[in-house]
Design an enzyme around this catalytic site. Sequence first.
Site, PDB file in Angstrom:
ATOM      1  N   ASP A  25       0.830  -1.204   0.000  1.00 15.61           N
ATOM      2  CA  ASP A  25       0.000   0.000   0.000  1.00 15.61           C
ATOM      3  C   ASP A  25       0.865   1.254   0.000  1.00 15.61           C
ATOM      4  OD1 ASP A  25       0.888  -0.129   2.601  1.00 15.61           O
ATOM      5  OD2 ASP A  25      -1.089  -0.301   3.515  1.00 15.61           O
ATOM      6  N   SER A  26       2.188   1.063   0.015  1.00 12.13           N
ATOM      7  CA  SER A  26       3.126   2.164  -0.223  1.00 12.13           C
ATOM      8  C   SER A  26       2.962   2.738  -1.625  1.00 12.13           C
ATOM      9  CB  SER A  26       4.568   1.705  -0.014  1.00 12.13           C
ATOM     10  OG  SER A  26       4.826   0.481  -0.687  1.00 12.13           O
TER      11      SER A  26
ATOM     12  N   ASP B 269      -0.890  -6.136  -0.115  1.00 12.53           N
ATOM     13  CA  ASP B 269      -1.452  -5.498   1.076  1.00 12.53           C
ATOM     14  C   ASP B 269      -2.962  -5.327   0.941  1.00 12.53           C
ATOM     15  OD1 ASP B 269       0.565  -5.037   2.964  1.00 12.53           O
ATOM     16  OD2 ASP B 269       1.280  -3.252   1.921  1.00 12.53           O
TER      17      ASP B 269
ATOM     18  N   LYS C  40      -1.384  -9.481   2.792  1.00  8.42           N
ATOM     19  CA  LYS C  40      -0.700  -9.035   4.009  1.00  8.42           C
ATOM     20  C   LYS C  40      -1.596  -8.070   4.773  1.00  8.42           C
ATOM     21  CE  LYS C  40       2.936  -6.125   4.026  1.00  8.42           C
ATOM     22  NZ  LYS C  40       2.515  -5.042   4.962  1.00  8.42           N
TER      23      LYS C  40
ATOM     24  N   GLU D 136      -1.847  -5.681   8.657  1.00  9.59           N
ATOM     25  CA  GLU D 136      -1.104  -5.088   9.759  1.00  9.59           C
ATOM     26  C   GLU D 136      -1.850  -5.294  11.069  1.00  9.59           C
ATOM     27  OE1 GLU D 136      -0.316  -0.976   9.001  1.00  9.59           O
ATOM     28  OE2 GLU D 136       0.721  -1.355   7.111  1.00  9.59           O
TER      29      GLU D 136
ATOM     30  N   GLU E  20       8.677  -4.186  11.051  1.00  9.28           N
ATOM     31  CA  GLU E  20       9.141  -2.895  10.542  1.00  9.28           C
ATOM     32  C   GLU E  20       9.630  -1.993  11.664  1.00  9.28           C
ATOM     33  OE1 GLU E  20       7.763   0.845   7.672  1.00  9.28           O
ATOM     34  OE2 GLU E  20       6.468  -0.913   7.880  1.00  9.28           O
TER      35      GLU E  20
END
Length: 273
Positions: free
Chosen positions: A53-54, A92, A122, A124, A191
């Site tokens: 999602d970067s 993501d 993925k 978070e 991270e």
Amino acid sequence: MSVHQSANIKRITTHILQEMKQRGEKISMLTAYDYSMAGIVDAAGIDMILVGDSASNVMAGHETTLPITLDQMIYHAASVVRAVSRALVVVDIPFGSYQGNSSEALRSAIRIMKEAGAHAVKVEGGAEIKESVVRILSAGVPVMGHLGLTPQSIYKFGTYSVRAKEETEAQKLLDDAKILEDCGCFALVLEKIPASLAKRVSEAVRIPVIGIGAGPHVDGQVLVLHDMLGITQEFQPRFLRQYADLRGVMLDAVGKYIQDVKSRDFPNKGESY
């Protein structure tokens, strides 16, 4: 340069990643968001590609990862999957598409797998998203976890500084890692946490642990492609090693093109029909 010939291509799977951890072979991972760049990264022999999602930052110019939508992530992921022959492609699930609602989490994961052809997703978070993780895994979708600095929660943390420096937060991170492993996650991203803590986590779980700003004692590393190639240069954290200055190369090439157009040197007779 390590470029895999077509005869040697073997699709990376979650099982292969597990075997790599067991024999101590480091796992390489980079982001990619489009067909052309993904094809280059895959041909170089990368083990995993993260459609992160970067993309919200490096592709769309947003300040955070929060604005990118599920539809946009599927678009980027489908472009990457079409280019890849070897790497495991992880996508993501974007902010707002899985937190707090396990049914929505499952729908989001299924859309990514069906519409983009992804190999895994993925998410978070730890204990707070356990229900969503279990629901996604129940459908047979491989899930990678992400702990430590979680960019989707940036407004909660209020800073991009190193996480889990205090023992209370460090213990929660370790507990969350075990929860994600017990749920069935195939791997975990850590991270921007202390290297000593990342080492503890990697030794405590059987699944591969991939670090970004988490030191050398994990099972593999991931970086944002545009950062490590020097395309985006305003982002210079300690953990980033820049392997090229493509921004400089591109500025020079575009400058020469402009000069040749202005001077009427391009196109020449040989470049005309």
